[in-house]
Scaffold this motif. Structure first.
Motif, short mmCIF file in Angstrom:
data_model
loop_
_atom_site.label_atom_id
_atom_site.label_comp_id
_atom_site.label_asym_id
_atom_site.label_seq_id
_atom_site.Cartn_x
_atom_site.Cartn_y
_atom_site.Cartn_z
N ASP A 12 4.46 -130.72 -48.30
CA ASP A 12 5.39 -129.43 -48.33
C ASP A 12 6.04 -129.35 -47.32
O ASP A 12 5.77 -129.61 -46.05
N CYS A 13 7.16 -128.91 -47.45
CA CYS A 13 8.21 -128.77 -46.33
C CYS A 13 9.63 -128.12 -46.69
O CYS A 13 9.90 -127.93 -48.03
N ALA A 18 15.20 -134.68 -45.20
CA ALA A 18 15.14 -134.82 -43.81
C ALA A 18 13.74 -135.19 -43.19
O ALA A 18 13.56 -136.09 -42.54
N LEU A 19 12.56 -134.49 -43.80
CA LEU A 19 11.39 -134.96 -43.54
C LEU A 19 10.96 -136.59 -43.87
O LEU A 19 10.58 -137.46 -43.13
N ALA A 20 11.57 -136.81 -45.18
CA ALA A 20 11.42 -138.18 -45.45
C ALA A 20 12.04 -139.26 -44.67
O ALA A 20 11.38 -140.41 -44.66
N ALA A 21 13.34 -138.77 -44.07
CA ALA A 21 14.04 -139.75 -43.40
C ALA A 21 13.38 -140.06 -42.28
O ALA A 21 13.30 -141.14 -41.60
N LEU A 51 4.21 -141.90 -50.42
CA LEU A 51 4.32 -140.47 -49.64
C LEU A 51 5.28 -139.73 -50.13
O LEU A 51 6.49 -140.37 -50.07
N ALA A 52 5.15 -138.57 -50.46
CA ALA A 52 6.23 -137.64 -50.99
C ALA A 52 6.36 -136.29 -50.19
O ALA A 52 5.29 -135.87 -49.71
N PHE A 53 7.45 -135.66 -50.49
CA PHE A 53 7.99 -134.66 -49.84
C PHE A 53 8.36 -133.55 -50.70
O PHE A 53 9.30 -133.75 -51.48
N ARG A 55 9.87 -129.93 -51.41
CA ARG A 55 10.59 -128.48 -51.04
C ARG A 55 9.28 -127.20 -51.37
O ARG A 55 8.94 -127.22 -52.46
N SER A 56 9.32 -126.45 -50.31
CA SER A 56 8.27 -125.31 -50.57
C SER A 56 8.94 -124.16 -49.67
O SER A 56 9.32 -124.24 -48.45
N GLU A 57 9.69 -123.13 -50.76
CA GLU A 57 10.57 -122.08 -50.23
C GLU A 57 9.75 -121.35 -49.23
O GLU A 57 8.36 -121.15 -49.70
N GLY A 58 9.98 -120.87 -48.12
CA GLY A 58 9.24 -119.92 -47.45
C GLY A 58 8.21 -120.59 -46.73
O GLY A 58 7.18 -120.17 -46.11
N TYR A 59 8.37 -122.23 -46.60
CA TYR A 59 7.61 -122.71 -45.71
C TYR A 59 7.04 -122.37 -44.24
O TYR A 59 8.04 -121.93 -43.62
#
Length: 125
Positions: A12-13, A18-21, A51-53, A55-59
């Motif tokens: 989660d991110c 961006a994190l995947a990059a 490996l997957a990323f 989106r987590s709102e309020g992370y």
């Protein structure tokens, strides 16, 4: 016989691309554009690893090694579609808790919590 096989590892991110990059550069893995969007990005690695990323709102970032904002993740565990009900029974017997079903079979996954609350999914393959 194993109940399931390990499928995709998901982090989660706040910004999946961006994190995947970052991880693509670190691992020299490629973004799977056909399985990615703004809320979910997958990287393809060697030997079928993914490996997957997500989106987590309020992370909120974990604070390591502290526990105030502990590290969080979930696992997707692949199960043959015809064994999904059987696998569910086995994980429940082992101490898992069903958090969210597959919406009457309209989705290919079910969400559980392990005995200490970490989420994981059984994903029909």
């Amino acid at each position: 016989m194993a109940i399931a096989t390990l499928g995709v590892t998901v982090l989660d991110c706040p910004e999946p691309r961006a994190l995947a990059a970052f991880y693509a550069a670190v691992l020299d893995w490629k973004v799977a554009e056909d399985r990615s969007d703004d809320a979910w990005v997958e990287l393809d690695g060697p030997h079928g690893r993914t490996l997957a990323f997500q989106r987590s709102e309020g992370y909120r970032a974990p604070s390591w090694p502290g526990t105030e904002h502990a590290q969080q993740f979930h696992l997707d565990l692949d199960v043959p579609k015809q064994r999904l009900d059987e696998a569910e029974g086995e994980v429940l017997r082992l101490g898992a808790t069903l958090l969210e079903g597959d919406n009457g079979g309209s989705r290919g996954w079910r969400v559980y919590a392990d005995p200490v609350g970490h989420p994981f999914c059984l994903c029909a393959q």
